[in-house]
Design a protein around this motif. Structure first.
Motif, PDB file in Angstrom:
ATOM      1  N   ILE A   1       0.863  -1.190   0.000  1.00  0.00           N
ATOM      2  CA  ILE A   1       0.000   0.000   0.000  1.00  0.00           C
ATOM      3  C   ILE A   1       0.897   1.235   0.000  1.00  0.00           C
ATOM      4  O   ILE A   1       1.844   1.334   0.785  1.00  0.00           O
ATOM      5  N   VAL A   2       0.611   2.158  -0.886  1.00  0.00           N
ATOM      6  CA  VAL A   2       1.317   3.434  -0.938  1.00  0.00           C
ATOM      7  C   VAL A   2       0.362   4.520  -0.436  1.00  0.00           C
ATOM      8  O   VAL A   2      -0.776   4.608  -0.894  1.00  0.00           O
ATOM      9  N   TYR A   3       0.837   5.358   0.495  1.00  0.00           N
ATOM     10  CA  TYR A   3      -0.010   6.364   1.134  1.00  0.00           C
ATOM     11  C   TYR A   3       0.363   7.773   0.659  1.00  0.00           C
ATOM     12  O   TYR A   3       1.547   8.103   0.495  1.00  0.00           O
ATOM     13  N   PHE A   4      -0.676   8.591   0.481  1.00  0.00           N
ATOM     14  CA  PHE A   4      -0.509   9.979   0.042  1.00  0.00           C
ATOM     15  C   PHE A   4      -1.301  10.894   0.976  1.00  0.00           C
ATOM     16  O   PHE A   4      -2.378  10.528   1.449  1.00  0.00           O
ATOM     17  N   VAL A   5      -0.756  12.083   1.223  1.00  0.00           N
ATOM     18  CA  VAL A   5      -1.491  13.145   1.906  1.00  0.00           C
ATOM     19  C   VAL A   5      -1.477  14.355   0.984  1.00  0.00           C
ATOM     20  O   VAL A   5      -0.408  14.845   0.598  1.00  0.00           O
ATOM     21  N   ASN A   6      -2.665  14.809   0.599  1.00  0.00           N
ATOM     22  CA  ASN A   6      -2.791  15.922  -0.353  1.00  0.00           C
ATOM     23  C   ASN A   6      -1.979  15.657  -1.625  1.00  0.00           C
ATOM     24  O   ASN A   6      -1.271  16.530  -2.136  1.00  0.00           O
ATOM     25  N   ASP A   7      -2.087  14.416  -2.113  1.00  0.00           N
ATOM     26  CA  ASP A   7      -1.443  13.969  -3.355  1.00  0.00           C
ATOM     27  C   ASP A   7       0.080  13.882  -3.274  1.00  0.00           C
ATOM     28  O   ASP A   7       0.746  13.683  -4.287  1.00  0.00           O
ATOM     29  N   LYS A   8       0.640  14.033  -2.086  1.00  0.00           N
ATOM     30  CA  LYS A   8       2.078  13.883  -1.903  1.00  0.00           C
ATOM     31  C   LYS A   8       2.350  12.557  -1.212  1.00  0.00           C
ATOM     32  O   LYS A   8       1.785  12.257  -0.164  1.00  0.00           O
ATOM     33  N   LYS A   9       3.223  11.739  -1.821  1.00  0.00           N
ATOM     34  CA  LYS A   9       3.532  10.444  -1.239  1.00  0.00           C
ATOM     35  C   LYS A   9       4.239  10.619   0.104  1.00  0.00           C
ATOM     36  O   LYS A   9       5.204  11.377   0.221  1.00  0.00           O
TER      37      LYS A   9
ATOM     38  N   PHE B   1       1.800   8.249  10.508  1.00  0.00           N
ATOM     39  CA  PHE B   1       2.295   9.470   9.876  1.00  0.00           C
ATOM     40  C   PHE B   1       2.103  10.646  10.833  1.00  0.00           C
ATOM     41  O   PHE B   1       0.981  10.981  11.206  1.00  0.00           O
ATOM     42  N   PRO B   2       3.205  11.308  11.275  1.00  0.00           N
ATOM     43  CA  PRO B   2       3.067  12.473  12.160  1.00  0.00           C
ATOM     44  C   PRO B   2       2.487  13.671  11.413  1.00  0.00           C
ATOM     45  O   PRO B   2       2.805  13.900  10.242  1.00  0.00           O
TER      46      PRO B   2
ATOM     47  N   LEU C   1      -6.493  12.168   2.287  1.00  0.00           N
ATOM     48  CA  LEU C   1      -5.711  10.937   2.370  1.00  0.00           C
ATOM     49  C   LEU C   1      -6.047  10.026   1.198  1.00  0.00           C
ATOM     50  O   LEU C   1      -7.206   9.922   0.790  1.00  0.00           O
ATOM     51  N   LYS C   2      -5.035   9.367   0.690  1.00  0.00           N
ATOM     52  CA  LYS C   2      -5.251   8.366  -0.357  1.00  0.00           C
ATOM     53  C   LYS C   2      -4.330   7.182  -0.115  1.00  0.00           C
ATOM     54  O   LYS C   2      -3.148   7.364   0.187  1.00  0.00           O
ATOM     55  N   ALA C   3      -4.884   6.010  -0.208  1.00  0.00           N
ATOM     56  CA  ALA C   3      -4.104   4.777  -0.110  1.00  0.00           C
ATOM     57  C   ALA C   3      -4.272   4.017  -1.413  1.00  0.00           C
ATOM     58  O   ALA C   3      -5.398   3.647  -1.776  1.00  0.00           O
ATOM     59  N   THR C   4      -3.193   3.834  -2.133  1.00  0.00           N
ATOM     60  CA  THR C   4      -3.231   3.033  -3.354  1.00  0.00           C
ATOM     61  C   THR C   4      -2.833   1.602  -2.987  1.00  0.00           C
ATOM     62  O   THR C   4      -1.695   1.349  -2.582  1.00  0.00           O
ATOM     63  N   VAL C   5      -3.799   0.706  -3.096  1.00  0.00           N
ATOM     64  CA  VAL C   5      -3.622  -0.678  -2.660  1.00  0.00           C
ATOM     65  C   VAL C   5      -3.271  -1.544  -3.876  1.00  0.00           C
ATOM     66  O   VAL C   5      -4.014  -1.564  -4.873  1.00  0.00           O
ATOM     67  N   TYR C   6      -2.164  -2.265  -3.791  1.00  0.00           N
ATOM     68  CA  TYR C   6      -1.735  -3.149  -4.884  1.00  0.00           C
ATOM     69  C   TYR C   6      -2.037  -4.592  -4.492  1.00  0.00           C
ATOM     70  O   TYR C   6      -1.657  -5.051  -3.408  1.00  0.00           O
TER      71      TYR C   6
END
Length: 352
Positions: free
Chosen positions: A62-70, A82-83, A94-99
């Motif tokens: 899973i790759v995580y993003f906050v405001n489109d920034k990894k 994530f602090p 928030l976005k989680a790209t799940v593979y």
């Protein structure tokens, strides 16, 4: 907390704003697990993000993003921590790209990051009172080389005026074309910048001669309200809770902050002034000045200015709002007035 809520209500005029949207059920394969999320987050907290996997897919990573920034990744379905200390106040996306296998799917969520700063109740002392032109619909107020400059609004009546605040003598006045509604001003790098309200256009003048040198179009689809600067960047408002940060050399927006007092966003912030590393701002239709941290957007202090209205020579209308803050570095005092006010006040500010 009663004192804290009272101060915030001075700025808002309403009760505190509720929590953010949790966006449940937006993805049929995976969802961000918000079951343990609080109503709001603060910068002192860390975000622990997990994924709901209702279809029991075998997750590779899973790759995580906050405001489109990894911001990071995990193997399998492990939780991610994530602090939030370096994030802006306001909504965070928030976005989680799940593979899984040869496929991927996104899960999204919105959280709200609010201020954990309790604003201080500030007090003011009037040290001098001066006459103010009641025809001046004040939008900007600033000192340059010990002289006061004022910009005003209203189509057909907008101008920039350089004058002696003690006597009212006008040294120079630049009238805007009648199509423009003038707004905030600020001096930086030997130039005078001025905004217009809904014309989406700004003006740059020579600071000494007030000769117009350039016009510029707003980079963002926003209104022009107040302006100030820190010696390097210009800060401007747009009627929302945002304060934009602009590069004066290019007139491009490089950043922004959202202004919050506790859990409440403070909208319609107006005229600005940079004073000792903080931004002092009027709030439209509120007899109050908020002192804002320019890095975080947190309101750190509040001045209740409602007592000034009793000093007016004539009755002022609801549209004659408190607006105009100018710091005089020579006297180390602050000048405040309002739209069409008959008085301008020189004040000092201290903590209660």
């Amino acid at each position: 907390m009663k004192k804290y809520n009272f101060l915030t209500v001075i700025l808002l005029g309403i009760t505190l704003i509720g929590c953010g949207d949790k966006n449940k059920g937006e993805n049929s394969l995976f969802n961000i697990d918000d079951s343990a999320f609080p109503a709001h987050f603060t910068q002192k907290e860390a975000l622990s993000v997990g994924i709901l996997n209702p279809n029991s897919k075998e997750i590779d990573s899973i790759v995580y993003f906050v405001n489109d920034k990894k911001v990071g990744s995990t193997k399998g379905a492990s939780k991610f921590n994530f602090p939030l200390k370096d994030q802006k106040l306001g909504y965070q996306y928030l976005k989680a790209t799940v593979y899984f296998g040869s496929n991927s799917s996104d899960a999204t969520k919105r959280i709200e990051l609010v201020s954990d700063v309790e604003p201080k109740a500030l007090k003011y002392k009037i040290v001098n009172t001066y006459a103010h032109d009641t025809l001046s619909f004040t939008e900007g107020l600033e000192f340059y080389k010990d002289t006061l400059y004022e910009s005003t609004g209203q189509e057909g009546a907008s101008y920039i005026r350089k004058y002696d605040y003690k006597t009212g003598k006008v040294y120079k006045q630049i009238d805007l074309d009648k199509q423009y509604f003038g707004e905030g001003i600020t001096f930086i790098n030997g130039k005078l910048f001025q905004l217009t309200w809904q014309n989406k256009k700004g003006f740059i003048y020579d600071a000494n001669t007030l000769k117009l040198e350039k016009t510029f179009a707003y980079e963002k689809d926003i209104e022009g309200w107040g302006m100030t600067n820190d010696g390097k960047y210009i800060y401007q408002t747009d009627k929302t809770e945002k304060i934009w940060k602009m590069d004066p050399a290019t007139q491009k927006m490089v950043d922004y902050i959202n202004v919050y007092s506790g859990t409440s966003k403070i909208k319609a912030i107006n005229e600005l002034e940079w004073i000792n590393g903080k931004i002092y701002t009027n709030v439209w239709f509120k007899d109050a000045i908020a002192v804002v941290n320019p890095t975080s957007g947190a309101v750190e202090g509040i001045l209740d200015m409602s007592g000034l209205r009793k000093f007016m020579d004539a009755k002022i209308t609801k549209d004659d709002v408190l607006n105009g803050i100018a710091y005089n570095p020579k006297t180390k005092t602050i000048f405040v007035t309002g739209k069409n006010w008959s008085k301008m006040f020189e004040i000092t500010v201290s903590e209660n």
